[in-house]
Scaffold this motif. Structure first.
Motif, PDB file in Angstrom:
ATOM      1  N   GLY A  13       0.888  -1.188  -0.044  1.00 36.99           N
ATOM      2  CA  GLY A  13       0.034   0.007   0.024  1.00 36.99           C
ATOM      3  C   GLY A  13       0.964   1.112  -0.063  1.00 36.99           C
ATOM      4  N   LEU A  14       0.378   2.277   0.183  1.00 30.77           N
ATOM      5  CA  LEU A  14       0.905   3.667   0.328  1.00 30.77           C
ATOM      6  C   LEU A  14       0.762   4.164   1.825  1.00 30.77           C
ATOM      7  N   VAL A  15       2.183   4.494   2.123  1.00 27.83           N
ATOM      8  CA  VAL A  15       2.529   4.854   3.650  1.00 27.83           C
ATOM      9  C   VAL A  15       3.498   6.027   3.267  1.00 27.83           C
ATOM     10  N   GLN A  16       3.406   6.782   4.459  1.00 26.75           N
ATOM     11  CA  GLN A  16       4.461   7.879   4.612  1.00 26.75           C
ATOM     12  C   GLN A  16       5.557   7.387   5.057  1.00 26.75           C
ATOM     13  N   SER A  17       6.737   8.239   4.716  1.00 27.56           N
ATOM     14  CA  SER A  17       8.197   7.925   5.254  1.00 27.56           C
ATOM     15  C   SER A  17       8.013   7.913   6.792  1.00 27.56           C
ATOM     16  N   GLY A  18       8.920   6.879   7.240  1.00 26.61           N
ATOM     17  CA  GLY A  18       8.717   6.478   8.479  1.00 26.61           C
ATOM     18  C   GLY A  18       7.769   5.738   9.162  1.00 26.61           C
ATOM     19  N   GLY A  19       6.744   5.254   8.184  1.00 23.01           N
ATOM     20  CA  GLY A  19       5.661   4.392   8.565  1.00 23.01           C
ATOM     21  C   GLY A  19       6.158   3.112   8.462  1.00 23.01           C
ATOM     22  N   SER A  20       5.148   2.094   8.662  1.00 23.61           N
ATOM     23  CA  SER A  20       5.193   0.684   8.830  1.00 23.61           C
ATOM     24  C   SER A  20       4.355  -0.116   7.836  1.00 23.61           C
ATOM     25  N   LEU A  21       4.651  -1.138   7.359  1.00 23.69           N
ATOM     26  CA  LEU A  21       3.549  -1.884   6.437  1.00 23.69           C
ATOM     27  C   LEU A  21       4.105  -3.482   7.029  1.00 23.69           C
ATOM     28  N   ARG A  22       3.158  -4.412   7.086  1.00 25.18           N
ATOM     29  CA  ARG A  22       3.671  -5.578   7.194  1.00 25.18           C
ATOM     30  C   ARG A  22       2.950  -6.563   5.848  1.00 25.18           C
ATOM     31  N   LEU A  23       3.906  -7.126   5.027  1.00 21.77           N
ATOM     32  CA  LEU A  23       3.609  -8.082   3.872  1.00 21.77           C
ATOM     33  C   LEU A  23       3.401  -9.357   4.484  1.00 21.77           C
ATOM     34  N   SER A  24       2.589  -9.988   3.718  1.00 20.81           N
ATOM     35  CA  SER A  24       2.353 -11.387   3.986  1.00 20.81           C
ATOM     36  C   SER A  24       2.394 -12.194   2.884  1.00 20.81           C
ATOM     37  N   CYS A  25       2.829 -13.574   2.682  1.00 16.91           N
ATOM     38  CA  CYS A  25       2.993 -14.523   1.721  1.00 16.91           C
ATOM     39  C   CYS A  25       2.301 -15.575   2.274  1.00 16.91           C
ATOM     40  N   ALA A  26       1.178 -15.869   1.643  1.00 14.84           N
ATOM     41  CA  ALA A  26       0.347 -16.966   1.992  1.00 14.84           C
ATOM     42  C   ALA A  26       0.795 -18.087   1.161  1.00 14.84           C
ATOM     43  N   ALA A  27       0.873 -19.424   1.694  1.00 14.77           N
ATOM     44  CA  ALA A  27       1.342 -20.502   0.597  1.00 14.77           C
ATOM     45  C   ALA A  27       0.258 -21.587   0.837  1.00 14.77           C
ATOM     46  N   SER A  28       0.121 -22.334  -0.491  1.00 16.63           N
ATOM     47  CA  SER A  28      -0.795 -23.344  -0.600  1.00 16.63           C
ATOM     48  C   SER A  28      -0.401 -24.417  -1.506  1.00 16.63           C
ATOM     49  N   GLY A  29      -0.706 -25.730  -1.642  1.00 17.15           N
ATOM     50  CA  GLY A  29      -0.518 -26.644  -2.341  1.00 17.15           C
ATOM     51  C   GLY A  29       0.674 -27.447  -1.956  1.00 17.15           C
ATOM     52  N   ASP A  30       1.327 -27.113  -1.004  1.00 17.96           N
ATOM     53  CA  ASP A  30       2.641 -27.747  -0.450  1.00 17.96           C
ATOM     54  C   ASP A  30       3.031 -27.335   0.867  1.00 17.96           C
ATOM     55  N   THR A  31       3.717 -28.175   1.607  1.00 25.11           N
ATOM     56  CA  THR A  31       4.319 -27.939   2.985  1.00 25.11           C
ATOM     57  C   THR A  31       5.014 -26.403   3.130  1.00 25.11           C
ATOM     58  N   LEU A  32       4.662 -25.615   3.691  1.00 26.01           N
ATOM     59  CA  LEU A  32       5.360 -24.566   3.857  1.00 26.01           C
ATOM     60  C   LEU A  32       6.982 -24.564   4.769  1.00 26.01           C
ATOM     61  N   ASN A  33       6.809 -25.529   5.670  1.00 27.64           N
ATOM     62  CA  ASN A  33       8.108 -25.768   6.132  1.00 27.64           C
ATOM     63  C   ASN A  33       9.160 -26.422   5.550  1.00 27.64           C
ATOM     64  N   ASP A  34       8.811 -26.949   4.451  1.00 27.23           N
ATOM     65  CA  ASP A  34       9.975 -27.504   3.672  1.00 27.23           C
ATOM     66  C   ASP A  34      10.866 -26.586   3.005  1.00 27.23           C
ATOM     67  N   TYR A  35      10.387 -25.461   2.798  1.00 24.01           N
ATOM     68  CA  TYR A  35      10.934 -24.307   1.831  1.00 24.01           C
ATOM     69  C   TYR A  35      11.672 -23.124   2.609  1.00 24.01           C
ATOM     70  N   ASN A  36      12.733 -22.684   1.909  1.00 24.81           N
ATOM     71  CA  ASN A  36      13.344 -21.447   2.360  1.00 24.81           C
ATOM     72  C   ASN A  36      12.431 -20.280   1.664  1.00 24.81           C
ATOM     73  N   ILE A  37      11.965 -19.097   2.316  1.00 25.40           N
ATOM     74  CA  ILE A  37      10.949 -18.260   1.710  1.00 25.40           C
ATOM     75  C   ILE A  37      11.928 -16.969   1.613  1.00 25.40           C
ATOM     76  N   TYR A  38      11.762 -16.555   0.549  1.00 20.04           N
ATOM     77  CA  TYR A  38      12.364 -15.199   0.236  1.00 20.04           C
ATOM     78  C   TYR A  38      11.727 -13.948  -0.012  1.00 20.04           C
ATOM     79  N   TRP A  39      12.051 -12.771   0.009  1.00 25.65           N
ATOM     80  CA  TRP A  39      11.469 -11.636  -0.185  1.00 25.65           C
ATOM     81  C   TRP A  39      12.382 -10.974  -1.235  1.00 25.65           C
ATOM     82  N   PHE A  40      11.931 -10.384  -2.281  1.00 24.36           N
ATOM     83  CA  PHE A  40      12.686  -9.867  -3.412  1.00 24.36           C
ATOM     84  C   PHE A  40      11.772  -8.425  -3.641  1.00 24.36           C
ATOM     85  N   ARG A  41      12.647  -7.495  -4.073  1.00 23.33           N
ATOM     86  CA  ARG A  41      11.541  -6.246  -4.644  1.00 23.33           C
ATOM     87  C   ARG A  41      12.365  -5.812  -5.817  1.00 23.33           C
ATOM     88  N   GLN A  42      11.516  -4.964  -6.401  1.00 25.59           N
ATOM     89  CA  GLN A  42      12.102  -4.393  -7.991  1.00 25.59           C
ATOM     90  C   GLN A  42      11.316  -3.053  -8.298  1.00 25.59           C
TER      91      GLN A  42
END
Length: 121
Positions: free
Chosen positions: A10-39
């Motif tokens: 979303g849109l936030v002001q400088s100094g603010g906070s956000l929490r991103l979520s990555c919801a998984a389905s179709g397989d067991t989440l704990n089998d994987y390394n999870i990465y965050w990228f940005r572009q």
């Protein structure tokens, strides 16, 4: 087949906070390394964080280090990226991704669709 869906941007002001979520389905989440990228447009997609499959390590790139926190809740099949003290240069599309290997050393095999984060000055 693992599917990943990001949310929380979303849109936030400088100094603010956000929490991103990555919801998984179709397989067991704990089998994987999870990465965050940005572009950002015209720039290379960069890895900013990773949490290993057993939470043995948490990796942060230099620029968000100390401001971002990655965590995982396997019971909820979700990985989070808490982003605090946001700066305009954090503006980007954020992607979560998953892969095998040890301690985030591998390359992602699965990607989410991305969520836009915009930090205003």
């Amino acid at each position: 087949q693992l599917q990943l869906v990001e949310s929380g941007g979303g849109l936030v002001q400088s100094g603010g906070s956000l929490r991103l979520s990555c919801a998984a389905s179709g397989d067991t989440l704990n089998d994987y390394n999870i990465y965050w990228f940005r572009q950002t447009p015209g720039k290379e997609r960069s890895k900013i964080s990773c949490i290993s499959s057993l939470d043995a390590i948490r990796y942060y790139a230099d620029s968000p280090k100390g401001r971002f926190t990655i965590s995982r809740d396997n019971a909820k099949h979700t990985v989070y990226l808490q982003m605090d003290r946001l700066k305009p240069e954090d503006t980007a599309v954020y992607y979560c991704a998953a892969g095998g290997g040890y301690y985030c050393s591998g390359s992602p095999d699965y990607w989410g669709q991305g969520t836009q984060v915009t930090v205003s000055s």
